[in-house]
Enzyme design. Structure first.
Site, PDB file in Angstrom:
ATOM      1  N   HIS A 252       0.121  -4.151  13.142  1.00  0.00           N
ATOM      2  CA  HIS A 252      -0.917  -3.340  12.488  1.00  0.00           C
ATOM      3  C   HIS A 252      -2.255  -4.067  12.406  1.00  0.00           C
ATOM      4  CE1 HIS A 252       2.536  -0.963  10.355  1.00  0.00           C
ATOM      5  NE2 HIS A 252       2.427  -0.675  11.626  1.00  0.00           N
TER       6      HIS A 252
ATOM      7  N   ASP B 150      -2.386  -9.411   6.482  1.00  0.00           N
ATOM      8  CA  ASP B 150      -3.000 -10.337   5.529  1.00  0.00           C
ATOM      9  C   ASP B 150      -3.220 -11.752   6.053  1.00  0.00           C
ATOM     10  OD1 ASP B 150      -0.377 -11.397   5.495  1.00  0.00           O
ATOM     11  OD2 ASP B 150       0.165 -10.227   3.715  1.00  0.00           O
TER      12      ASP B 150
ATOM     13  N   PHE C 255       0.806  -1.226   0.000  1.00  0.00           N
ATOM     14  CA  PHE C 255       0.000   0.000   0.000  1.00  0.00           C
ATOM     15  C   PHE C 255       0.835   1.270   0.000  1.00  0.00           C
ATOM     16  CE2 PHE C 255      -2.590  -3.178   2.346  1.00  0.00           C
ATOM     17  CZ  PHE C 255      -3.542  -3.355   1.369  1.00  0.00           C
TER      18      PHE C 255
ATOM     19  N   ILE D 112      12.916 -11.595  -2.323  1.00  0.00           N
ATOM     20  CA  ILE D 112      12.728 -12.278  -1.037  1.00  0.00           C
ATOM     21  C   ILE D 112      12.407 -13.760  -1.216  1.00  0.00           C
ATOM     22  CG2 ILE D 112      11.189 -12.408   0.977  1.00  0.00           C
ATOM     23  CD1 ILE D 112      10.937  -9.301   0.689  1.00  0.00           C
TER      24      ILE D 112
ATOM     25  N   GLN E 204       4.284  -6.480  10.226  1.00  0.00           N
ATOM     26  CA  GLN E 204       3.527  -5.257   9.946  1.00  0.00           C
ATOM     27  C   GLN E 204       2.355  -5.575   9.033  1.00  0.00           C
ATOM     28  OE1 GLN E 204       7.316  -3.358   8.384  1.00  0.00           O
ATOM     29  NE2 GLN E 204       6.313  -1.570   9.235  1.00  0.00           N
TER      30      GLN E 204
END
Ligand SMILES: [Zn+2]
Length: 258
Positions: A126, A109, A40, A243, A106
């Protein structure tokens, strides 16, 4: 050291993991982008095109709550279809092998839980967008329940039990950080002898505090992120490669060792 290529990154990370007894990953949006969850905050990300709804507006205004839920349902196709990626699977392998006591994220999902890490061992700074809670009485509501009412009336429903507002279980802009999550994140950070920040730009508070806290406490620090971060100079290993490609070998490594 900045890893010059993927194979050096993997070899060095493997050594660091083998010599550690408590690996604590700290994950950000970068670990989930291969799962179809957008970052985002990245350039072109949703918050550069659309102003986020502040928590105070959500509480004060029915229109803000309606708009907030409209946006959430618009993203359901992405969130609903997302499966854990290679990074999630690698971290779940470390966890199952008892190399890692848990992780800090953080992300909102739910993909770490979906990869097999027990919910109580995932510290969500979050919150979580895959379910909702009442802001007043904290009762949990499933998104399907909210959607049914939203679709019928075009309005965000309030809590039938207490009349409070129902919001995704995320921490919004302007909303206080969850104290319990902050405390558990600090405990995990201080328990780490290897702290691995993955896919986070480490600029959003309080994310920025944890790598240094770990380092000052004597842990080794690894930073895996596409872009440079402010803390790269403090890290024992910096990896600026994909990653999923860097972590994929650790799915197999821990499986065969376990
Ligand atoms: Zn309530």
């Amino acid at each position: 050291m900045i890893a010059p290529d993927v194979s050096t990154a993997i070899a060095t990370l493997r050594e660091l993991i083998e010599m550690s007894r408590a690996v604590v990953p700290f994950t950000g949006a970068g670990i989930s982008t291969e799962c179809g969850i957008p970052d985002f905050r990245s350039p072109g990300g949703i918050w550069t095109r659309m102003r986020p709804i502040d928590f105070s507006d959500f509480v004060a205004s029915q229109e803000a709550r309606d708009e907030s839920w409209r946006r959430r349902f618009a993203m359901q196709e992405q969130f609903g279809a997302a499966k854990p990626g290679r990074g999630h699977q690698a971290l779940a392998s470390l966890y199952r092998a008892r190399k890692s006591p848990g992780l800090i994220t953080q992300n909102i999902d739910n993909l770490h839980q979906a990869s097999g890490i027990a919910a109580e061992d995932v510290v969500e700074l979050h919150g979580n967008t895959t379910y909702a809670t009442c802001l007043d009485c904290a009762v949990r509501y499933e998104l399907s329940w909210v959607k049914e009412r939203y679709d019928a009336t075009g309005r965000a429903p309030d809590c039938p039990a207490c009349g409070g507002h129902i919001k995704t279980a995320t921490v919004s802009f302007g909303q206080a950080m969850p104290e319990d999550a902050m405390r558990r994140a600090e405990e995990l950070t201080l328990a780490a002898d290897l702290f691995v920040a993955i896919g986070s730009s480490l600029v959003v508070w309080p994310a920025a505090g944890f790598p240094l806290m770990a380092k000052r406490n004597g842990a080794r620090l690894v930073i895996i992120n596409r872009e440079p971060t402010e803390f790269d100079d403090a890290a024992d290993l910096v990896v600026r490669h994909d990653i999923g490609s860097v972590l994929e070998p650790f799915i197999a490594m821990v499986r065969t060792n376990a």
